[in-house]
Scaffold this motif. Structure first.
Motif, short mmCIF file in Angstrom:
data_model
loop_
_atom_site.label_atom_id
_atom_site.label_comp_id
_atom_site.label_asym_id
_atom_site.label_seq_id
_atom_site.Cartn_x
_atom_site.Cartn_y
_atom_site.Cartn_z
N LYS A 75 0.84 -1.21 0.00
CA LYS A 75 0.00 0.00 0.00
C LYS A 75 0.87 1.25 0.00
N LYS A 76 2.03 1.14 0.63
CA LYS A 76 2.94 2.30 0.70
C LYS A 76 3.82 2.39 -0.54
N ASN A 77 3.51 1.57 -1.56
CA ASN A 77 4.30 1.56 -2.79
C ASN A 77 5.78 1.29 -2.56
N PHE A 78 6.01 0.32 -1.73
CA PHE A 78 7.37 -0.08 -1.38
C PHE A 78 8.02 -0.91 -2.50
N PHE A 79 7.15 -1.49 -3.37
CA PHE A 79 7.65 -2.46 -4.36
C PHE A 79 7.65 -1.93 -5.79
N ILE A 80 8.65 -2.40 -6.56
CA ILE A 80 8.68 -2.13 -8.00
C ILE A 80 7.59 -2.95 -8.66
N GLU A 81 7.45 -4.18 -8.17
CA GLU A 81 6.46 -5.09 -8.71
C GLU A 81 6.14 -6.12 -7.65
N THR A 82 4.94 -6.68 -7.74
CA THR A 82 4.58 -7.78 -6.84
C THR A 82 3.83 -8.85 -7.64
N ALA A 83 3.79 -10.06 -7.10
CA ALA A 83 3.00 -11.12 -7.74
C ALA A 83 2.54 -12.09 -6.67
N LYS A 84 1.48 -12.82 -7.00
CA LYS A 84 1.00 -13.84 -6.06
C LYS A 84 1.26 -15.20 -6.69
N ASN A 85 2.05 -16.03 -5.99
CA ASN A 85 2.33 -17.38 -6.47
C ASN A 85 2.02 -18.36 -5.35
N PHE A 86 1.39 -19.46 -5.69
CA PHE A 86 1.08 -20.51 -4.72
C PHE A 86 0.46 -19.92 -3.44
N ASN A 87 -0.45 -18.96 -3.63
CA ASN A 87 -1.14 -18.33 -2.49
C ASN A 87 -0.25 -17.48 -1.59
N ASN A 88 0.92 -17.15 -2.06
CA ASN A 88 1.79 -16.27 -1.28
C ASN A 88 2.17 -15.05 -2.10
N PHE A 89 2.50 -13.98 -1.39
CA PHE A 89 2.90 -12.75 -2.08
C PHE A 89 4.42 -12.69 -2.21
N TYR A 90 4.86 -12.13 -3.34
CA TYR A 90 6.28 -11.91 -3.58
C TYR A 90 6.44 -10.50 -4.13
N GLY A 91 7.50 -9.80 -3.75
CA GLY A 91 7.69 -8.45 -4.29
C GLY A 91 9.14 -8.00 -4.26
N SER A 92 9.51 -7.20 -5.27
CA SER A 92 10.88 -6.65 -5.35
C SER A 92 10.85 -5.20 -4.85
N PRO A 93 11.60 -4.90 -3.79
CA PRO A 93 11.55 -3.53 -3.26
C PRO A 93 12.38 -2.53 -4.06
#
Ligand code: 5GP
Length: 216
Positions: A75-93
């Motif tokens: 929400k704070k726009n901490f990530f360049i991109e995010t994705a949801k895989n296998f019901n978990n979140f992943y993101g590159s800061p």
């Protein structure tokens, strides 16, 4: 605070190197070898809400956070991109870009095709070198997933069906490599990155010369 406002206009000084592949195609080993062999690359350590595996270290393999914390950072726009895989979140800061700029290094992303798409959308094509790594065959992929011994059979089947979908996106990448032998694959990747290193070096020399010719 809206972090993205401060980070979005960051100049990318070196290259963004993306490596995507389905789980089990050998990407983790490959990235580790690549980082060992090339000193001018650092890994973009992602944040994830998935559970830490036994052999993983917080802050080295991932930053492991709760789903709530992840959503909050997003929400704070901490990530360049995010994705949801296998019901978990992943993101590159974003902060990883700042670090790699500071250290004059390329930044290596071990991310999926969804993340790669977002990076391509947000950054200049000239800055990106993207690789898709395929396993030699579907049966070999299943064998590798089982051999890893990390996941239970339900998870292996989930990862296999996810992998078959993921592989359909290989043609979005500039370089597609079949990982028959990890050392060979790493050497192929290094050759390609070295090619870009020489272009960058020549461009720097050329731009200095041009400045001298035109403005002196
Ligand atoms: P694993 O749970 O096996 O570590 O990773 C699952 C998948 O998520 C892999 O394809 C991995 O490349 C991808 N992944 C890891 N970190 C990120 C990230 O920050 N963003 C995106 N989009 N994918 C990621």
């Amino acid at each position: 605070m809206n972090i993205k406002k401060n980070y979005m206009n960051i100049e990318i000084k070196n290259r963004l190197i993306i490596i995507s592949s389905p789980s089990g195609a050998g990407k983790t080993t490959l990235c580790k070898l690549l980082l060992k062999k090339m000193k001018n690359i650092s890994l973009s350590i992602s944040y994830t809400s998935r559970n830490k595996r036994l052999n993983e270290i917080n802050g080295k393999d991932y930053f492991f956070v709760t789903k709530e914390k992840f959503i909050n950072l997003e929400k704070k726009n901490f990530f360049i991109e995010t994705a949801k895989n296998f019901n978990n979140f992943y993101g590159s800061p974003y902060k990883n870009i700042i670090m790699s700029n500071k250290n004059h290094q390329h930044l290596l992303f071990d991310i999926d095709w969804k993340g790669a798409r977002k990076i391509r959308k947000n950054y200049s094509k000239d800055k990106i070198i993207d690789f898709f790594i395929l396993p030699p065959s579907k049966s070999e992929l299943k064998k590798r997933l089982i051999k890893r011994g990390r996941d239970n059979s339900r998870e292996i089947n989930l990862r296999l069906s996810y992998a078959m979908n993921e592989m359909k996106h290989y043609n979005e990448y500039k370089y597609v490599l079949i990982n028959e032998n990890v050392h060979q694959t790493v050497n192929d990747i290094i050759k390609i990155i070295d090619y870009y290193n020489s272009i960058d070096k020549n461009n720097k020399i050329l731009s200095k010369k041009l400045k001298r010719i035109i403005y002196s």
